[in-house]
Design a protein around this motif. Structure first.
Motif, PDB file in Angstrom:
ATOM      1  N   SER A 103       1.341  -0.692   0.107  1.00 47.04           N
ATOM      2  CA  SER A 103      -0.115   0.155  -0.153  1.00 47.04           C
ATOM      3  C   SER A 103       1.088   1.063  -0.286  1.00 47.04           C
ATOM      4  N   HIS A 104       0.084   2.160  -0.387  1.00 49.16           N
ATOM      5  CA  HIS A 104       0.893   3.560  -0.420  1.00 49.16           C
ATOM      6  C   HIS A 104      -0.311   3.975   0.225  1.00 49.16           C
ATOM      7  N   ALA A 105       0.678   5.391   1.610  1.00 47.57           N
ATOM      8  CA  ALA A 105      -0.057   6.431   2.732  1.00 47.57           C
ATOM      9  C   ALA A 105      -0.426   7.746   1.268  1.00 47.57           C
ATOM     10  N   VAL A 106      -1.777   7.979   1.079  1.00 51.56           N
ATOM     11  CA  VAL A 106      -2.138   9.149  -0.150  1.00 51.56           C
ATOM     12  C   VAL A 106      -1.904  10.613   1.451  1.00 51.56           C
ATOM     13  N   LEU A 107      -1.450  11.028   1.146  1.00 50.69           N
ATOM     14  CA  LEU A 107      -0.583  12.775   2.086  1.00 50.69           C
ATOM     15  C   LEU A 107      -2.045  14.134   1.025  1.00 50.69           C
ATOM     16  N   ASN A 108      -2.787  14.478   2.551  1.00 53.17           N
ATOM     17  CA  ASN A 108      -3.019  15.664   2.336  1.00 53.17           C
ATOM     18  C   ASN A 108      -1.933  16.965   2.005  1.00 53.17           C
ATOM     19  N   PRO A 109      -1.525  17.209   1.184  1.00 55.67           N
ATOM     20  CA  PRO A 109      -0.585  18.634   1.237  1.00 55.67           C
ATOM     21  C   PRO A 109      -0.930  19.609   2.153  1.00 55.67           C
ATOM     22  N   ALA A 110      -1.250  20.164   2.826  1.00 52.69           N
ATOM     23  CA  ALA A 110      -1.991  20.449   3.752  1.00 52.69           C
ATOM     24  C   ALA A 110      -2.190  20.736   4.833  1.00 52.69           C
ATOM     25  N   THR A 111      -2.159  19.268   5.324  1.00 52.60           N
ATOM     26  CA  THR A 111      -1.119  18.754   6.795  1.00 52.60           C
ATOM     27  C   THR A 111      -0.610  17.763   6.249  1.00 52.60           C
ATOM     28  N   GLY A 112      -0.261  17.206   6.190  1.00 56.40           N
ATOM     29  CA  GLY A 112       0.685  16.108   5.890  1.00 56.40           C
ATOM     30  C   GLY A 112       0.103  14.926   6.564  1.00 56.40           C
ATOM     31  N   GLY A 113      -0.597  14.350   7.191  1.00 60.55           N
ATOM     32  CA  GLY A 113      -2.101  14.127   7.453  1.00 60.55           C
ATOM     33  C   GLY A 113      -2.215  13.300   5.786  1.00 60.55           C
ATOM     34  N   VAL A 114      -2.198  11.460   6.653  1.00 59.93           N
ATOM     35  CA  VAL A 114      -2.803  10.341   6.173  1.00 59.93           C
ATOM     36  C   VAL A 114      -4.181  10.369   5.577  1.00 59.93           C
ATOM     37  N   LEU A 115      -4.566  10.436   4.229  1.00 58.72           N
ATOM     38  CA  LEU A 115      -5.735  10.498   3.327  1.00 58.72           C
ATOM     39  C   LEU A 115      -6.533   8.913   3.772  1.00 58.72           C
ATOM     40  N   GLY A 116      -5.008   8.194   3.069  1.00 53.50           N
ATOM     41  CA  GLY A 116      -5.795   6.740   2.923  1.00 53.50           C
ATOM     42  C   GLY A 116      -4.846   6.063   2.368  1.00 53.50           C
ATOM     43  N   GLN A 117      -5.582   4.598   3.060  1.00 54.76           N
ATOM     44  CA  GLN A 117      -4.226   3.904   1.532  1.00 54.76           C
ATOM     45  C   GLN A 117      -4.434   3.138   0.523  1.00 54.76           C
ATOM     46  N   LEU A 118      -3.631   3.431  -0.302  1.00 55.65           N
ATOM     47  CA  LEU A 118      -3.509   2.691  -1.262  1.00 55.65           C
ATOM     48  C   LEU A 118      -3.757   2.094  -1.496  1.00 55.65           C
ATOM     49  N   PRO A 119      -3.847   0.723  -2.389  1.00 54.32           N
ATOM     50  CA  PRO A 119      -3.343  -0.590  -2.872  1.00 54.32           C
ATOM     51  C   PRO A 119      -2.941  -0.604  -4.244  1.00 54.32           C
ATOM     52  N   LEU A 120      -1.845  -1.659  -4.106  1.00 52.30           N
ATOM     53  CA  LEU A 120      -0.577  -1.592  -5.307  1.00 52.30           C
ATOM     54  C   LEU A 120      -0.388  -2.158  -6.458  1.00 52.30           C
ATOM     55  N   ALA A 121      -0.759  -2.755  -6.913  1.00 48.23           N
ATOM     56  CA  ALA A 121      -1.233  -3.915  -8.198  1.00 48.23           C
ATOM     57  C   ALA A 121       0.539  -4.406  -7.944  1.00 48.23           C
ATOM     58  N   ASP A 122       0.003  -5.695  -7.861  1.00 53.63           N
ATOM     59  CA  ASP A 122       1.246  -6.821  -8.292  1.00 53.63           C
ATOM     60  C   ASP A 122       1.451  -7.517  -9.160  1.00 53.63           C
ATOM     61  N   ALA A 123       1.721  -8.304 -10.168  1.00 56.58           N
ATOM     62  CA  ALA A 123       2.502  -9.196 -11.660  1.00 56.58           C
ATOM     63  C   ALA A 123       1.369  -9.465 -12.113  1.00 56.58           C
ATOM     64  N   ASP A 124       0.180 -10.477 -10.697  1.00 55.72           N
ATOM     65  CA  ASP A 124      -1.431 -11.176 -11.426  1.00 55.72           C
ATOM     66  C   ASP A 124      -1.992 -10.352 -11.584  1.00 55.72           C
ATOM     67  N   ASP A 125      -2.120  -8.838 -10.690  1.00 55.04           N
ATOM     68  CA  ASP A 125      -3.089  -7.105 -10.931  1.00 55.04           C
ATOM     69  C   ASP A 125      -2.764  -7.177 -12.592  1.00 55.04           C
ATOM     70  N   LEU A 126      -1.310  -6.812 -12.945  1.00 53.06           N
ATOM     71  CA  LEU A 126      -1.405  -6.439 -14.400  1.00 53.06           C
ATOM     72  C   LEU A 126      -1.578  -7.434 -15.088  1.00 53.06           C
ATOM     73  N   ASP A 127      -1.142  -8.166 -14.833  1.00 54.59           N
ATOM     74  CA  ASP A 127      -1.463  -9.644 -15.772  1.00 54.59           C
ATOM     75  C   ASP A 127      -2.809  -9.553 -16.546  1.00 54.59           C
ATOM     76  N   ARG A 128      -3.523  -9.488 -15.353  1.00 49.43           N
ATOM     77  CA  ARG A 128      -5.122  -9.337 -15.104  1.00 49.43           C
ATOM     78  C   ARG A 128      -5.658  -8.702 -16.181  1.00 49.43           C
ATOM     79  N   ALA A 129      -4.903  -7.261 -15.615  1.00 47.97           N
ATOM     80  CA  ALA A 129      -4.952  -5.956 -16.287  1.00 47.97           C
ATOM     81  C   ALA A 129      -5.177  -6.192 -17.860  1.00 47.97           C
ATOM     82  N   LEU A 130      -4.176  -6.651 -18.326  1.00 48.40           N
ATOM     83  CA  LEU A 130      -3.837  -6.824 -19.433  1.00 48.40           C
ATOM     84  C   LEU A 130      -4.769  -7.366 -20.790  1.00 48.40           C
TER      85      LEU A 130
END
Length: 480
Positions: free
Chosen positions: A27-54
């Motif tokens: 995951s990647h922490a999405v930040l609010n640039p005005a506060t530096g606080g975390v807005l949410g956690q973003l899932p990151l694709a793995d190889a299986d996800d990318l193969d499915r997308a293709l």
């Protein structure tokens, strides 16, 4: 309104952190640039996800290439209407995750709605031609969708960039896998959702997030991908172009810039200042076509420099959600650090600092609007795109010297000039080396106009008929 839950989007399915086989995605922490606080956690694709997308994109192309122009137009016009209906929610989330003011993100929503509306009409004007041949023979030239598109969008225009990456492929009959910036995922998902809700088959467009180099290498190594569309830095663009060359993948590259602004003594200086200062500091200067190097004729140099610094110092910096804010924070913690390095180097080389030059406070990623003058050409900031809230002002003796400075760098995205001399306007239009030139205006983008650069600023164009044609291939058919 609360910030939405984040996900990948493959075949119309929202894919979160939990894996179907157990465990968690990175995951990647999405930040609010005005506060530096975390807005949410973003899932990151793995190889299986990318193969499915293709695999889904391949299916989507088989479906969508057979769609009629009227079907594509209905989806695009429907999505445009939905974006306008959802403007406030989309704009607010974009401000939360990217930092720019609500006024700017509202405009971005309208930009995408206008682009989709334009392409809804343009998709019905994909014309071929019949060639003159002897009786009994027939030759035709037609245009067909290029195939599945890999599209990479940056964070600085989180709504508009994603609209560009999706609009042209959908209009052309292509499928698309888009990897937007991990800093601004909700904006990208909102644009795709409008298309899906307007009737786009879910196989046609996917959104994945991930480690950029992993995603680009995986997608561009696949024979399924037929075209790459990239907006970002010149360094990354060159790297992706090399990867794309391995499979002879067509490319559209909108890369970095270092916008020159020529200001002549016969211009209305107060008008130029009133327009240029606001344009310089919109989105904290994080704009590829931002006016940056102000090349000013000697006789008006002092007046221009003083007026620019006064106006820059008066800009109200704050949270983009505050209606009184004129400039929001920078988008991520890397940008203020980069500004400090480049501005410090310029001052060490002898540049004069008139206002700004440092961060604001210790919360969020705020930076002062900055004005430098008399900057030696050896300073890094005169040769590297600063991509931040800094204006560089130098004086020049005559038109030839000003044009030479404007064309000195290998970049050629946008250039601007201000003069009341009609003959000079024609000379500048011909001699400035840029894909887009604004003469007595900063308005250089529109749905029906090509957007792109030359030299190290890339090749090809987005928007306009040219953006649609970039997603088509030419076929000649000869019948005897």
């Amino acid at each position: 309104m609360s910030y939405p839950e984040l996900s990948l989007m493959i075949a119309g399915e929202r894919i979160g952190l939990a894996k179907e086989t157990g465990g968690q995605r990175r995951s990647h922490a999405v930040l609010n640039p005005a506060t530096g606080g975390v807005l949410g956690q973003l899932p990151l694709a793995d190889a299986d996800d990318l193969d499915r997308a293709l695999a889904v994109a391949e299916q989507g192309f088989a479906i969508w290439r057979r769609s009629t122009a009227q079907q594509r137009a209905a989806v695009l016009s429907g999505a445009a209407a939905l974006l306008i209906q959802r403007q406030e929610e989309i704009a607010r989330n974009a401000t939360l995750e990217e930092g720019k003011t609500l006024a700017e993100t509202r405009i971005e929503v309208l930009m995408v709605a206008q682009l989709f509306s334009f392409y809804a009409g343009e998709t019905q004007r994909i014309y071929g031609r019949a060639l003159v041949r002897p009786e009994g023979q027939r030759s035709t030239v037609t245009y067909e969708p290029v195939g599945p598109v890999a599209a990479f969008a940056p964070w600085n225009f989180p709504i508009a960039n994603c609209g560009r990456k999706l609009g042209a492929p959908v209009a052309a009959g292509c499928s698309v896998i888009m990897k937007p910036a991990e800093e601004a995922p909700a904006s990208a998902l909102a644009v795709l959702q409008a298309l899906l809700d307007a009737g786009l088959p879910p196989q046609v467009a996917q959104v994945v997030f991930g480690v950029p180099d992993e995603v680009s290498r995986h997608l561009l190594a696949s024979p399924i991908i037929r075209k790459l569309s990239f907006t970002g830095s010149t360094v990354v663009g060159k790297h992706l172009a090399k990867l794309a060359a391995e499979n002879c993948i067509r490319t559209t590259m909108e890369l970095g810039g270092h916008g020159p602004v020529l200001v002549f003594a016969d211009a209305d200086i107060d008008h130029v200042l009133n327009v240029a200062v606001g344009h310089k500091f919109r989105n904290s200067g994080q704009v590829c076509v931002s006016p940056t190097r102000f090349i000013v004729e000697e006789s008006v140099y002092d007046r221009f420099r003083t007026g620019f610094a006064e106006r820059a110092a008066a800009i109200r910096v704050g949270d983009g959600l505050d209606p009184d804010t004129q400039m929001g924070p920078m988008a991520n913690p890397r940008r203020p650090e980069a500004m400090e390095v480049l501005i410090g180097d310029a001052i060490e080389h002898g540049a004069t600092l008139h206002t700004g030059g440092k961060r604001i406070g210790n919360q969020g990623f705020f930076f002062e609007p900055t004005v430098l003058s008399d900057i030696p050409l050896s300073a890094r900031i005169m040769n590297e795109e600063p991509f931040g809230p800094v204006a560089l002002i130098n004086s020049y003796s005559d038109e030839a010297a000003m044009i030479a400075e404007a064309n000195r760098l290998p970049y050629g995205l946008a250039a601007y000039a201000w003069t009341s001399n009609a003959a000079r306007q024609k000379r500048l239009a011909a001699q400035l080396e840029a894909g887009m030139v604004g003469i007595n205006t900063v308005a250089i983008g529109a749905a029906d106009a090509p957007f792109g650069g030359v030299k190290w600023s890339g090749h090809g164009a987005e928007d306009g008929p040219e953006g649609l044609m970039a997603c088509l291939v030419t076929k000649a058919v000869h019948e005897g």
